[in-house]
Design an enzyme around this catalytic site. Structure first.
Site, mmCIF file in Angstrom:
data_model
loop_
_atom_site.group_PDB
_atom_site.id
_atom_site.type_symbol
_atom_site.label_atom_id
_atom_site.label_comp_id
_atom_site.label_asym_id
_atom_site.label_seq_id
_atom_site.Cartn_x
_atom_site.Cartn_y
_atom_site.Cartn_z
ATOM 1 N N HIS A 182 0.847 -1.190 0.000
ATOM 2 C CA HIS A 182 0.000 0.000 0.000
ATOM 3 C C HIS A 182 0.886 1.245 0.000
ATOM 4 O O HIS A 182 1.784 1.372 0.819
ATOM 5 C CB HIS A 182 -0.906 -0.002 1.241
ATOM 6 C CG HIS A 182 -1.745 1.232 1.377
ATOM 7 N ND1 HIS A 182 -1.499 2.199 2.327
ATOM 8 C CD2 HIS A 182 -2.820 1.656 0.673
ATOM 9 C CE1 HIS A 182 -2.408 3.164 2.211
ATOM 10 N NE2 HIS A 182 -3.217 2.866 1.214
ATOM 11 N N ASN A 183 0.620 2.144 -0.964
ATOM 12 C CA ASN A 183 1.398 3.385 -1.071
ATOM 13 C C ASN A 183 2.901 3.128 -0.954
ATOM 14 O O ASN A 183 3.597 3.694 -0.119
ATOM 15 C CB ASN A 183 0.951 4.391 -0.011
ATOM 16 C CG ASN A 183 -0.417 4.968 -0.316
ATOM 17 O OD1 ASN A 183 -0.980 4.714 -1.378
ATOM 18 N ND2 ASN A 183 -0.965 5.731 0.611
ATOM 19 N N GLU A 212 -0.775 -2.271 -5.206
ATOM 20 C CA GLU A 212 -2.146 -1.755 -5.238
ATOM 21 C C GLU A 212 -2.216 -0.401 -4.557
ATOM 22 O O GLU A 212 -1.529 -0.156 -3.573
ATOM 23 C CB GLU A 212 -3.075 -2.726 -4.509
ATOM 24 C CG GLU A 212 -3.492 -3.907 -5.356
ATOM 25 C CD GLU A 212 -4.707 -3.571 -6.187
ATOM 26 O OE1 GLU A 212 -5.193 -2.433 -6.102
ATOM 27 O OE2 GLU A 212 -5.154 -4.445 -6.930
ATOM 28 N N ASP A 216 -0.576 6.490 -7.665
ATOM 29 C CA ASP A 216 -1.502 7.621 -7.615
ATOM 30 C C ASP A 216 -1.060 8.636 -8.657
ATOM 31 O O ASP A 216 -0.139 9.423 -8.431
ATOM 32 C CB ASP A 216 -1.493 8.262 -6.222
ATOM 33 C CG ASP A 216 -2.060 7.337 -5.162
ATOM 34 O OD1 ASP A 216 -2.757 6.381 -5.548
ATOM 35 O OD2 ASP A 216 -1.813 7.573 -3.976
ATOM 36 N N HIS A 229 0.979 11.230 -3.091
ATOM 37 C CA HIS A 229 -0.223 11.036 -2.297
ATOM 38 C C HIS A 229 -1.016 12.333 -2.331
ATOM 39 O O HIS A 229 -0.609 13.331 -1.739
ATOM 40 C CB HIS A 229 0.157 10.661 -0.861
ATOM 41 C CG HIS A 229 -0.955 9.995 -0.123
ATOM 42 N ND1 HIS A 229 -0.988 9.903 1.240
ATOM 43 C CD2 HIS A 229 -2.092 9.401 -0.561
ATOM 44 C CE1 HIS A 229 -2.075 9.264 1.611
ATOM 45 N NE2 HIS A 229 -2.765 8.955 0.529
ATOM 46 N N GLU A 263 -4.233 4.305 -10.046
ATOM 47 C CA GLU A 263 -5.228 5.154 -9.393
ATOM 48 C C GLU A 263 -5.213 6.486 -10.127
ATOM 49 O O GLU A 263 -4.360 7.338 -9.899
ATOM 50 C CB GLU A 263 -4.899 5.318 -7.907
ATOM 51 C CG GLU A 263 -6.007 5.995 -7.124
ATOM 52 C CD GLU A 263 -5.783 5.918 -5.627
ATOM 53 O OE1 GLU A 263 -6.078 6.908 -4.947
ATOM 54 O OE2 GLU A 263 -5.283 4.871 -5.152
ATOM 55 N N ARG A 408 -9.632 -6.726 -2.557
ATOM 56 C CA ARG A 408 -8.485 -6.081 -1.930
ATOM 57 C C ARG A 408 -8.942 -5.334 -0.678
ATOM 58 O O ARG A 408 -9.999 -4.699 -0.663
ATOM 59 C CB ARG A 408 -7.838 -5.099 -2.913
ATOM 60 C CG ARG A 408 -6.867 -4.119 -2.277
ATOM 61 C CD ARG A 408 -6.417 -3.078 -3.290
ATOM 62 N NE ARG A 408 -5.681 -2.010 -2.643
ATOM 63 C CZ ARG A 408 -6.101 -0.749 -2.562
ATOM 64 N NH1 ARG A 408 -7.248 -0.397 -3.079
ATOM 65 N NH2 ARG A 408 -5.374 0.163 -1.946
ATOM 66 N N ILE A 501 22.389 -7.750 31.586
ATOM 67 C CA ILE A 501 22.062 -9.162 31.724
ATOM 68 C C ILE A 501 20.544 -9.291 31.741
ATOM 69 O O ILE A 501 19.861 -8.581 32.480
ATOM 70 C CB ILE A 501 22.668 -9.745 33.013
ATOM 71 C CG1 ILE A 501 24.194 -9.626 32.951
ATOM 72 C CG2 ILE A 501 22.262 -11.194 33.187
ATOM 73 C CD1 ILE A 501 24.887 -10.090 34.213
ATOM 74 N N ASP A 558 10.895 -7.616 33.428
ATOM 75 C CA ASP A 558 11.258 -6.496 34.295
ATOM 76 C C ASP A 558 10.071 -6.236 35.212
ATOM 77 O O ASP A 558 8.913 -6.343 34.786
ATOM 78 C CB ASP A 558 11.566 -5.243 33.462
ATOM 79 C CG ASP A 558 12.157 -4.128 34.306
ATOM 80 O OD1 ASP A 558 11.380 -3.367 34.910
ATOM 81 O OD2 ASP A 558 13.400 -4.030 34.353
#
Length: 621
Positions: A182-183, A212, A216, A229, A263, A408, A501, A558
């Site tokens: 994505h992007n 996908e 853009d 974008h 796109e 998708r 440690i 911890d």
């Protein structure tokens, strides 16, 4: 055949592969031998070389003689009942030296045989390895060899055969999960980060097959379409540079098809420029003339489409006069969920030249998953918010939709930090393309990486049969429940954060169907990250192992929290173990090392057993 005797009988019809000579003694006498076949000769030569490696000096011979006198295990006499005769030893040696694929099994038997014959217990063996207590030299060598084998890649929990493609790649595309990004062009968040052409190369080389929501496309200066974008402050890159990079790296990792989404936000003239660059740069990678669309009742297979790039996008019949009411995709999808009105955005003309490049991946919207009119080469996109609502309301109908067409899933617009959602629920429903932000490392991307590692990281994973049927039925009728029994034995060379440690413990998590998801953990071992010993058994019941992932976490305990040390995630189907039993209820057992991802020397030593129990559950519940 270079010794004096072989030269003397040069006319003899001896196969050179069956001949070998041994030079021995102070006067270097020669013993010429001919075996019955080449395999036997190789076995003797290999064995003799191993023997020579351990008898290079007189002191070593003396030590071995004392060992033999003290531990008369291998002898050619019958004085000791139960001892292994010399001929038996040779036969056994040949067996373990010529079958590497069963070496771990036979080495285990051999070690157990030693223990039994010498009156040693398992605890004594642990003392030998951990505390280096004195023991017979031959046993030390065997323990060392066994340990070295287990520490090699061959001893890893991941099946090495899955480093290559091992699944059927001849089924329709809709029968596969497809690695999807994505992007991809973004190096960071969705608002301010830089766009880089190199990101496409990284993603494609990682095995991604579906870029996908990636390309853009917007009108750029000088008639050159650009990618960025939209409506954000992210930087811009040229469309042509992106396509050239995709062309260069599309098939370096995998030969199976790449799906390229356009796109489109461009005017018709720049759409034509996009089509021109696609044809000029990708050339025959776009040529699908060998596959007839009208003759294909189903989508073509990844095998048929090897080396091809599929363009995904909207289609149009002409450049002018035909307009696409390009509704806002998210609002349109909410029409299905809430039955409310949706807004329209500015209409857009589509170029015929660009539309003609769309073959098997035509973009369509989903209005109602039950009545969705479909053809096999439709692709629909849903964001995660809508998908989560559908999963709650109509999960079975969603599975059926995924059997009919490609679907998708992409991240919500609210993920401005480029974070990733959990992909597992969407895989459970059979969603083909679950889009991930590859630039954001973390738990979710590790799950995605493990998922696609089980088929050579080629970008395609064959779905379970129950997700590929034409009719939605219960996928688990009379299904055998699988029980995974993990004994977490020890750790090796666990890293020390900030040179401190650590107090390590192991957490094992199963992800898959909701009914299968669970976590268990070992106790904490204080002040020992070098060789912590847990010796604890964790038991998991799994209804659908075909889609389950097994995740090993190592944490530093911890009092005010915990700190991450390392992890390894493996698809259940990629766990390699040995069938050492004839018990029908225990099918597989074996000792394995779980190497932590990105840490060559750090591992967890485990014993694995997989049992089968008849059971049935309701799907997606």
């Amino acid at each position: 055949k270079k010794s004096e005797l072989f030269r003397r009988y040069a006319d003899a019809c001896f196969d050179p592969n069956c001949c070998f000579s041994i030079y021995h003694g102070e006067h270097v006498k020669c013993l010429d031998l001919v075996s019955t076949n080449a395999e036997e000769a190789r076995t003797w030569i290999t064995g003799l070389k191993y023997l020579m490696a351990g008898i290079s000096d007189e002191d070593s011979l003396a030590r071995r003689q004392r060992t033999r006198d003290q531990y008369p295990l291998f002898t050619d006499t019958d004085e000791n009942q139960g001892s292994l005769g010399f001929e038996e030893f040779c036969s056994f040696y040949k067996m373990i030296s010529t079958r590497l694929d069963q070496l771990i099994q036979k080495m285990t038997f051999l070690m157990l045989f030693y223990l039994q014959m010498q009156g040693l217990t398992r605890e004594h063996l642990v003392d030998i390895v951990v505390k280096s207590e004195p023991c017979p030299e031959n046993l030390q060598r065997m323990v060392l060899g066994f340990t070295n084998y287990m520490r090699s890649p061959a001893g890893d929990i991941f099946n090495p055969e899955h480093n290559q493609v091992n699944q059927d790649m001849t089924q329709p595309l809709c029968n596969y999960f497809i690695a999807t990004s994505h992007n991809t062009y973004l190096t960071g968040d969705q608002l301010l980060s830089q766009s880089r052409v190199e990101m496409y190369a990284c993603v494609l080389q990682a095995g991604c097959r579906c870029v996908e929501g990636e390309v853009d496309c917007w009108d750029g200066p000088d008639g050159e379409p650009i990618i960025h974008h939209g409506y954000t402050l992210t930087s811009k890159i040229l469309f042509k540079d992106v396509i050239e990079t995709i062309n260069k790296y599309a098939f370096t990792k995998s030969q199976y098809p790449v799906i390229l989404s356009i796109e489109n936000h461009c005017t018709v003239p720049q759409q034509k420029k996009i089509a021109e660059y696609l044809r000029e740069v990708l050339q025959d990678k776009l040529d699908l003339s060998s596959v007839n669309v009208h003759e294909c009742k189903k989508l073509p297979s990844p095998e048929i489409l090897k080396g091809k790039i599929l363009v995904k996008g909207d289609v149009s019949d002409e450049d002018t006069g035909d307009e696409d009411e390009n509704e806002n995709e998210d609002e349109n999808l909410h029409f299905y969920v809430y039955n409310s009105a949706f807004r329209k955005r500015k209409t857009m003309r589509l170029s015929r030249a660009l539309s003609d490049l769309v073959k098997y991946t035509k973009s369509v919207r989903v209005h109602d998953i039950e009545t969705q009119v479909h053809c096999n080469w439709q692709v629909s996109s849903l964001n995660e918010t809508v998908m989560n609502q559908i999963l709650q309301l109509k999960p079975r109908e969603l599975v059926c939709l995924n059997q009919r067409q490609l679907l998708r899933v992409y991240p919500s617009n609210y993920r401005v930090d480029s974070s990733n959602f959990n992909p597992q629920p969407y895989w459970n429903a059979g969603c083909h393309m679950v889009a991930m932000n590859y630039q954001t490392e973390g738990r979710m991307l590790e799950l995605n990486r493990a998922k696609f590692s089980s088929n050579g990281s080629c970008g395609y994973i064959l779905k379970p049969k129950c997700m590929c049927k034409g009719v939605c039925t219960d996928p688990l009728p009379g299904h055998r429940k699988t029980q995974l029994v993990l004994k977490i034995i020890s750790g090796q060379q666990l890293p020390k954060p900030r040179d401190s440690i650590i107090d390590p413990y192991v957490e094992v998590e199963i992800t898959g169907l909701p009914v299968d998801c669970s976590k268990q953990q070992t106790r904490v071992v204080n002040d020992n990250g070098f060789n912590p010993m847990w010796e604890e058994t964790l038991v998991f019941n799994i209804q659908m192992p075909q889609i389950a992932l097994v995740r090993f976490h190592v944490w530093d305990h911890d009092p005010i929290g915990r700190e991450f040390i390392g992890q390894r995630t493996v698809a259940f189907t990629s766990i390699i173990i040995n069938n050492l039993t004839h018990n029908i209820y225990v099918k597989f057992v074996g000792y394995r090392h779980v190497y932590l991802e990105g840490m060559e020397e750090s591992s967890i030593f485990v014993h694995v057993a997989i049992n089968h129990i008849t059971a049935k559950v309701s799907y997606l519940k």
